[in-house]
Design an enzyme around this catalytic site. Sequence first.
Site, PDB file in Angstrom:
ATOM      1  N   GLU A  17      -1.400  43.170  59.585  1.00 25.55           N
ATOM      2  CA  GLU A  17      -0.462  44.228  59.153  1.00 25.55           C
ATOM      3  C   GLU A  17      -1.223  45.496  58.757  1.00 25.55           C
ATOM      4  O   GLU A  17      -2.280  45.425  58.137  1.00 25.55           O
ATOM      5  CB  GLU A  17       0.338  43.719  57.944  1.00 25.55           C
ATOM      6  CG  GLU A  17       1.349  44.737  57.432  1.00 25.55           C
ATOM      7  CD  GLU A  17       2.427  44.061  56.627  1.00 25.55           C
ATOM      8  OE1 GLU A  17       3.119  43.182  57.176  1.00 25.55           O
ATOM      9  OE2 GLU A  17       2.571  44.409  55.441  1.00 25.55           O
ATOM     10  N   THR A  48       4.164  48.718  58.502  1.00 25.41           N
ATOM     11  CA  THR A  48       5.201  48.772  57.460  1.00 25.41           C
ATOM     12  C   THR A  48       5.953  50.113  57.511  1.00 25.41           C
ATOM     13  O   THR A  48       5.572  51.042  58.240  1.00 25.41           O
ATOM     14  CB  THR A  48       4.612  48.548  56.051  1.00 25.41           C
ATOM     15  OG1 THR A  48       3.728  49.629  55.758  1.00 25.41           O
ATOM     16  CG2 THR A  48       3.868  47.222  55.961  1.00 25.41           C
ATOM     17  N   ALA A  51      10.014  52.815  52.286  1.00 23.44           N
ATOM     18  CA  ALA A  51      11.442  52.616  52.038  1.00 23.44           C
ATOM     19  C   ALA A  51      12.185  53.934  51.872  1.00 23.44           C
ATOM     20  O   ALA A  51      13.356  54.045  52.232  1.00 23.44           O
ATOM     21  CB  ALA A  51      11.636  51.728  50.815  1.00 23.44           C
ATOM     22  N   ALA A 122      19.776  43.313  54.067  1.00 23.34           N
ATOM     23  CA  ALA A 122      19.097  43.299  55.371  1.00 23.34           C
ATOM     24  C   ALA A 122      19.980  42.681  56.459  1.00 23.34           C
ATOM     25  O   ALA A 122      19.898  43.070  57.622  1.00 23.34           O
ATOM     26  CB  ALA A 122      17.776  42.532  55.261  1.00 23.34           C
ATOM     27  N   TYR A 142      11.163  34.481  51.186  1.00 25.28           N
ATOM     28  CA  TYR A 142      10.461  34.431  49.904  1.00 25.28           C
ATOM     29  C   TYR A 142      10.294  32.984  49.433  1.00 25.28           C
ATOM     30  O   TYR A 142      11.203  32.422  48.799  1.00 25.28           O
ATOM     31  CB  TYR A 142      11.242  35.260  48.861  1.00 25.28           C
ATOM     32  CG  TYR A 142      11.416  36.681  49.325  1.00 25.28           C
ATOM     33  CD1 TYR A 142      10.490  37.666  48.982  1.00 25.28           C
ATOM     34  CD2 TYR A 142      12.478  37.033  50.174  1.00 25.28           C
ATOM     35  CE1 TYR A 142      10.607  38.962  49.456  1.00 25.28           C
ATOM     36  CE2 TYR A 142      12.602  38.334  50.661  1.00 25.28           C
ATOM     37  CZ  TYR A 142      11.670  39.289  50.301  1.00 25.28           C
ATOM     38  OH  TYR A 142      11.775  40.571  50.774  1.00 25.28           O
ATOM     39  N   LYS A 162      20.902  35.906  57.201  1.00 20.63           N
ATOM     40  CA  LYS A 162      20.107  36.802  58.054  1.00 20.63           C
ATOM     41  C   LYS A 162      19.867  36.149  59.421  1.00 20.63           C
ATOM     42  O   LYS A 162      19.914  36.813  60.447  1.00 20.63           O
ATOM     43  CB  LYS A 162      18.757  37.119  57.378  1.00 20.63           C
ATOM     44  CG  LYS A 162      18.923  37.981  56.133  1.00 20.63           C
ATOM     45  CD  LYS A 162      17.654  38.711  55.735  1.00 20.63           C
ATOM     46  CE  LYS A 162      16.722  37.945  54.870  1.00 20.63           C
ATOM     47  NZ  LYS A 162      15.698  38.795  54.209  1.00 20.63           N
TER      48      LYS A 162
HETATM   49  P1  FAD Z   1      17.625  41.095  51.604  1.00 14.16           P
HETATM   50  O1  FAD Z   1      17.442  40.003  52.566  1.00 14.16           O
HETATM   51  O2  FAD Z   1      18.792  41.997  51.786  1.00 14.16           O
HETATM   52  O3  FAD Z   1      17.686  40.425  50.149  1.00 14.16           O
HETATM   53  C1  FAD Z   1      17.582  41.231  48.970  1.00 14.16           C
HETATM   54  C2  FAD Z   1      18.183  40.450  47.803  1.00 14.16           C
HETATM   55  O4  FAD Z   1      19.602  40.388  47.951  1.00 14.16           O
HETATM   56  C3  FAD Z   1      17.711  38.998  47.704  1.00 14.16           C
HETATM   57  O5  FAD Z   1      17.635  38.654  46.345  1.00 14.16           O
HETATM   58  C4  FAD Z   1      18.822  38.215  48.402  1.00 14.16           C
HETATM   59  O6  FAD Z   1      18.887  36.867  47.959  1.00 14.16           O
HETATM   60  C5  FAD Z   1      20.047  39.035  47.983  1.00 14.16           C
HETATM   61  N1  FAD Z   1      21.149  38.994  48.943  1.00 14.16           N
HETATM   62  C6  FAD Z   1      21.084  39.054  50.291  1.00 14.16           C
HETATM   63  N2  FAD Z   1      22.320  39.024  50.832  1.00 14.16           N
HETATM   64  C7  FAD Z   1      23.204  38.956  49.789  1.00 14.16           C
HETATM   65  C8  FAD Z   1      24.618  38.904  49.679  1.00 14.16           C
HETATM   66  N3  FAD Z   1      25.407  38.897  50.768  1.00 14.16           N
HETATM   67  N4  FAD Z   1      25.176  38.842  48.427  1.00 14.16           N
HETATM   68  C9  FAD Z   1      24.406  38.839  47.317  1.00 14.16           C
HETATM   69  N5  FAD Z   1      23.032  38.896  47.363  1.00 14.16           N
HETATM   70  C10 FAD Z   1      22.456  38.949  48.582  1.00 14.16           C
HETATM   71  N6  FAD Z   1       9.412  46.918  51.883  1.00 14.16           N
HETATM   72  C11 FAD Z   1       9.296  48.163  52.379  1.00 14.16           C
HETATM   73  O7  FAD Z   1       9.734  49.117  51.753  1.00 14.16           O
HETATM   74  N7  FAD Z   1       8.690  48.401  53.586  1.00 14.16           N
HETATM   75  C12 FAD Z   1       8.193  47.395  54.339  1.00 14.16           C
HETATM   76  O8  FAD Z   1       7.663  47.649  55.426  1.00 14.16           O
HETATM   77  C13 FAD Z   1       8.287  46.055  53.842  1.00 14.16           C
HETATM   78  N8  FAD Z   1       7.811  45.002  54.555  1.00 14.16           N
HETATM   79  C14 FAD Z   1       7.965  43.714  54.068  1.00 14.16           C
HETATM   80  C15 FAD Z   1       7.511  42.644  54.838  1.00 14.16           C
HETATM   81  C16 FAD Z   1       7.653  41.340  54.371  1.00 14.16           C
HETATM   82  C17 FAD Z   1       7.164  40.183  55.229  1.00 14.16           C
HETATM   83  C18 FAD Z   1       8.230  41.096  53.103  1.00 14.16           C
HETATM   84  C19 FAD Z   1       8.339  39.687  52.578  1.00 14.16           C
HETATM   85  C20 FAD Z   1       8.693  42.161  52.337  1.00 14.16           C
HETATM   86  C21 FAD Z   1       8.582  43.474  52.808  1.00 14.16           C
HETATM   87  N9  FAD Z   1       9.047  44.582  52.081  1.00 14.16           N
HETATM   88  C22 FAD Z   1       8.932  45.853  52.577  1.00 14.16           C
HETATM   89  C23 FAD Z   1       9.660  44.376  50.760  1.00 14.16           C
HETATM   90  C24 FAD Z   1      11.202  44.192  50.856  1.00 14.16           C
HETATM   91  O9  FAD Z   1      11.793  45.383  51.310  1.00 14.16           O
HETATM   92  C25 FAD Z   1      11.705  43.844  49.451  1.00 14.16           C
HETATM   93  O10 FAD Z   1      11.251  42.563  49.070  1.00 14.16           O
HETATM   94  C26 FAD Z   1      13.213  43.986  49.227  1.00 14.16           C
HETATM   95  O11 FAD Z   1      13.431  43.924  47.807  1.00 14.16           O
HETATM   96  C27 FAD Z   1      14.079  42.913  49.857  1.00 14.16           C
HETATM   97  O12 FAD Z   1      14.159  43.084  51.198  1.00 14.16           O
HETATM   98  P2  FAD Z   1      14.877  41.978  52.141  1.00 14.16           P
HETATM   99  O13 FAD Z   1      14.905  42.516  53.484  1.00 14.16           O
HETATM  100  O14 FAD Z   1      14.281  40.645  51.902  1.00 14.16           O
HETATM  101  O15 FAD Z   1      16.344  42.031  51.480  1.00 14.16           O
END
Ligand code: FAD
Length: 285
Positions: A17, A48, A51, A122, A142, A162
């Site tokens: 990465e 990456t 955000a 997401a 996670y 997802k």
């Molecule tokens: P989601 O999957 O949307 O989840 C976020 C939270 O909401 C979780 O607690 C989930 O359980 C909850 N949730 C999901 N759906 C629902 C629903 N329907 N109702 C209620 N709760 C719900 N950040 C950056 O800014 N740029 C990057 O390039 C980047 N790359 C990353 C790469 C990896 C491999 C990882 C693990 C993380 C990365 N991140 C990055 C960080 C990420 O953006 C954060 O961890 C963010 O807080 C959550 O993103 P997510 O896509 O997992 O969110």
Amino acid sequence: MKIRDILAEGKPTLSFEVFPPKTEDKFDSVEKAALEIAELNPAFMSVTYGAGGGTSDYTVDIASAIQAHGVTPLAHLTCVSSTREKVHSVLGKLKEHGIENVLALRGDIPKDGKVEHDYQYASQLIREIKESGDFCIGAACYPEGHVESANKSEDIQHLKEKVEAGCDFVTTQMFFDNNILYNYLYRIREKGITVPVIAGIMPVTNAAQIKRILSMSGTYMPTRFKAIVDRFGDNPSAMKQAGIAYATEQIIDLLANHVNGIHVYSMNKPDVAQQIQTSLSEILK
Ligand code: FAD
């Protein structure tokens, strides 16, 4: 090439990465580091996404440079601080550059709490990317639970959403104890999540990184890892060597246990990527 096709070959894969520059004056040095890593010919390389969206063009530009160098790129894309229009503009640029792989993320909620209203999670972004073209879509997962989740079961349920929305593979948040991943894999498979899981490994090479990780609540540090940090944290070159060795050992154990997808958070450091790859040269054959 689509990452799902690379993973479908069933062989061990090592990927790296990089993060894009925040400002234009840093572009050349980031591109140089990315291309040095590309020289190692990894299975793919991810880039990456800021955000806030300010560096979105650089994500596409660095991903394109990687692609031109013959390595499959994976462009990250976050949505929580983005409008639908912005998301579609980035997807359009990815298509223009022939980039087929997107890691669809929500992004962290900004400290001031201000978010755009087009996306909350997401899964919504994944659905939209799916409708927008022939992309291979990845998502984050996670093993220790996402910080905002009430518990792991709820988080796994949202991961399932997802996958149902159309993601082809998931990449894990960093972890320092492989047993956490093995337990998580068991739990998600039991819930019917069958997509490939790529293990995200962070080689911790300096004290500043350790502070950042500690401030991210939820990342468990095993005693063995803490001892390394206590003993070598103040000695940069020793910490770097020990951190790379710890990450390499983690990877060897994962591969020995048939976790075939390994993604290294190489943080624009070609030497770190190279040392890890060299230590695994026979194992990855
Ligand atoms: P989601 O999957 O949307 O989840 C976020 C939270 O909401 C979780 O607690 C989930 O359980 C909850 N949730 C999901 N759906 C629902 C629903 N329907 N109702 C209620 N709760 C719900 N950040 C950056 O800014 N740029 C990057 O390039 C980047 N790359 C990353 C790469 C990896 C491999 C990882 C693990 C993380 C990365 N991140 C990055 C960080 C990420 O953006 C954060 O961890 C963010 O807080 C959550 O993103 P997510 O896509 O997992 O969110």
